[in-house]
Design a protein around this motif. Sequence first.
Motif, short mmCIF file in Angstrom:
data_model
loop_
_atom_site.label_atom_id
_atom_site.label_comp_id
_atom_site.label_asym_id
_atom_site.label_seq_id
_atom_site.Cartn_x
_atom_site.Cartn_y
_atom_site.Cartn_z
N LEU A 14 42.90 39.33 45.60
CA LEU A 14 42.98 38.20 46.54
C LEU A 14 41.94 37.14 46.18
CD1 LEU A 14 44.51 37.16 48.98
CD2 LEU A 14 42.87 38.30 50.47
N HIS A 58 43.21 35.39 43.28
CA HIS A 58 44.37 34.60 43.70
C HIS A 58 43.87 33.22 44.17
CE1 HIS A 58 48.54 34.23 44.85
NE2 HIS A 58 48.30 34.04 46.12
N TRP A 94 44.64 25.74 39.73
CA TRP A 94 46.01 25.26 39.48
C TRP A 94 46.32 24.01 40.31
CZ3 TRP A 94 50.96 27.74 41.96
CH2 TRP A 94 52.11 27.07 41.52
N ALA A 109 46.87 32.75 39.34
CA ALA A 109 47.43 32.82 40.70
C ALA A 109 48.69 33.67 40.71
CB ALA A 109 47.73 31.41 41.22
N LEU A 110 49.53 33.48 39.68
CA LEU A 110 50.81 34.21 39.62
C LEU A 110 50.56 35.71 39.40
CD1 LEU A 110 53.95 33.98 39.46
CD2 LEU A 110 53.69 33.85 36.99
N LEU A 143 51.44 38.62 41.99
CA LEU A 143 52.39 39.70 41.68
C LEU A 143 51.70 41.06 41.77
CD1 LEU A 143 54.39 38.16 38.67
CD2 LEU A 143 55.14 38.43 41.04
N MET A 200 49.34 41.93 43.83
CA MET A 200 49.27 42.33 45.25
C MET A 200 50.65 42.72 45.76
SD MET A 200 46.53 39.74 47.01
CE MET A 200 47.18 38.20 46.36
N TYR A 243 56.45 43.06 52.31
CA TYR A 243 56.60 41.61 52.43
C TYR A 243 58.02 41.16 52.74
CZ TYR A 243 52.02 41.78 50.36
OH TYR A 243 50.71 42.06 50.13
N LYS A 293 57.41 31.19 51.83
CA LYS A 293 56.30 30.94 50.91
C LYS A 293 56.79 30.96 49.46
CE LYS A 293 52.27 32.95 48.81
NZ LYS A 293 51.04 33.72 48.91
N VAL A 326 56.71 28.15 46.62
CA VAL A 326 56.02 28.37 45.34
C VAL A 326 56.92 27.90 44.19
CG1 VAL A 326 55.17 30.13 43.73
CG2 VAL A 326 54.48 30.22 46.12
N MET A 358 51.17 22.60 49.59
CA MET A 358 50.00 23.48 49.62
C MET A 358 49.52 23.68 51.06
SD MET A 358 46.39 22.88 47.74
CE MET A 358 45.91 21.62 48.90
N VAL A 394 52.06 25.91 52.98
CA VAL A 394 51.98 27.35 52.63
C VAL A 394 50.75 27.98 53.27
CG1 VAL A 394 51.68 29.01 50.75
CG2 VAL A 394 53.28 27.11 50.47
N ILE A 395 49.61 27.31 53.17
CA ILE A 395 48.38 27.91 53.71
C ILE A 395 48.50 28.10 55.23
CG2 ILE A 395 45.89 27.58 54.05
CD1 ILE A 395 45.86 26.24 51.27
N VAL A 414 50.99 31.10 55.95
CA VAL A 414 50.53 32.47 55.71
C VAL A 414 49.31 32.84 56.56
CG1 VAL A 414 51.52 32.70 53.39
CG2 VAL A 414 49.16 31.98 53.64
C1 HEM Z 1 52.46 32.18 42.28
C2 HEM Z 1 53.15 32.98 43.09
C3 HEM Z 1 52.50 33.67 44.27
C4 HEM Z 1 52.64 34.99 44.60
C5 HEM Z 1 53.51 36.02 43.86
C6 HEM Z 1 51.83 35.24 45.77
C7 HEM Z 1 51.69 36.46 46.42
C8 HEM Z 1 50.75 36.74 47.37
C9 HEM Z 1 50.51 38.04 47.99
C10 HEM Z 1 51.32 39.29 47.69
C11 HEM Z 1 49.48 37.92 48.87
C12 HEM Z 1 48.84 39.01 49.74
C13 HEM Z 1 49.26 38.84 51.18
C14 HEM Z 1 48.68 39.93 52.07
O1 HEM Z 1 48.91 41.11 51.78
O2 HEM Z 1 48.04 39.60 53.05
C15 HEM Z 1 49.05 36.52 48.83
C16 HEM Z 1 48.03 35.99 49.61
C17 HEM Z 1 47.82 34.65 49.80
N1 HEM Z 1 48.43 33.63 49.11
FE1 HEM Z 1 49.78 33.87 47.59
N2 HEM Z 1 51.22 34.06 46.14
C18 HEM Z 1 51.60 33.07 45.26
C19 HEM Z 1 51.24 31.72 45.33
C20 HEM Z 1 50.51 31.15 46.39
C21 HEM Z 1 50.38 29.73 46.66
C22 HEM Z 1 51.01 28.63 45.82
C23 HEM Z 1 49.58 29.59 47.77
C24 HEM Z 1 49.07 28.35 48.51
C25 HEM Z 1 49.41 27.14 48.24
C26 HEM Z 1 49.21 30.91 48.21
C27 HEM Z 1 48.40 31.18 49.28
C28 HEM Z 1 48.00 32.43 49.66
C29 HEM Z 1 47.05 32.71 50.73
C30 HEM Z 1 46.33 31.66 51.60
C31 HEM Z 1 46.94 34.09 50.81
C32 HEM Z 1 46.03 34.88 51.75
C33 HEM Z 1 46.76 35.40 52.95
C34 HEM Z 1 45.79 36.10 53.86
O3 HEM Z 1 44.58 36.06 53.63
O4 HEM Z 1 46.26 36.66 54.84
N3 HEM Z 1 49.81 31.83 47.34
N4 HEM Z 1 49.84 35.84 47.92
#
Ligand code: HEM
Length: 147
Positions: free
Chosen positions: A6, A9, A16, A61-62, A66, A68, A77, A91, A95, A134, A137-138, A141
């Motif tokens: 994370l 990520h 990015w 990030a990708l 993936l 996670m 999910y 989300k 993406v 952006m 998405v933030i 989630v």
């Molecule tokens: C590139 C492809 C992406 C994949 C495969 C992906 C996948 C994931 C996964 C599996 C988690 C864990 C969620 C959890 O278990 O709580 C996560 C967390 C997160 N992602 Fe991504 N993500 C991607 C791109 C992005 C983008 C583009 C953003 C924002 C613009 C983003 C923002 C976040 C945030 C803010 C969290 C934290 C969530 C939390 O703390 O509860 N992600 N992502």
Amino acid sequence: MMNWLLAFHFVGLLVWLGGLMTLSRLLGHHVTLSSAEAREALIPFERKSYFMAILPGFLVALLTGLGMLFGKGMANYFAPGSAWGLTFHIKLTLVIALIVLDQVTAAKMRKVHKEDTGSRGTFMGLHGAVGLIMIIVIILVKTNILG
Ligand code: HEM
């Protein structure tokens, strides 16, 4: 392990999307410069921004995303009725939109560099679209407002 994924990520997303937003603004400025010499001088800087920051940031990030996703199990999910079902589908759709905007920016950058043409409006539109997605998405989630 998940905490490390994370953390990276977020690092990847920062590099990015921050890089993409800076580059689109810079390209928007580039095409308005009247001096050919000044335009030429920006080319290596812009190319390096893309290939040495934006692209590696995206890959980090990708891959961490993936990691996670598969690490915790996709069912967490995507399963119908799971807490993240709808939010996570939206989300990932957004993406994909970000990846398209990234590729459009890269293609338009190549055109500016090769043919010395481009429109400031297009680059500012790309800049705004990346920023807006952006933020959406933030918010989605972190608040889970869609349930
Ligand atoms: C590139 C492809 C992406 C994949 C495969 C992906 C996948 C994931 C996964 C599996 C988690 C864990 C969620 C959890 O278990 O709580 C996560 C967390 C997160 N992602 Fe991504 N993500 C991607 C791109 C992005 C983008 C583009 C953003 C924002 C613009 C983003 C923002 C976040 C945030 C803010 C969290 C934290 C969530 C939390 O703390 O509860 N992600 N992502």
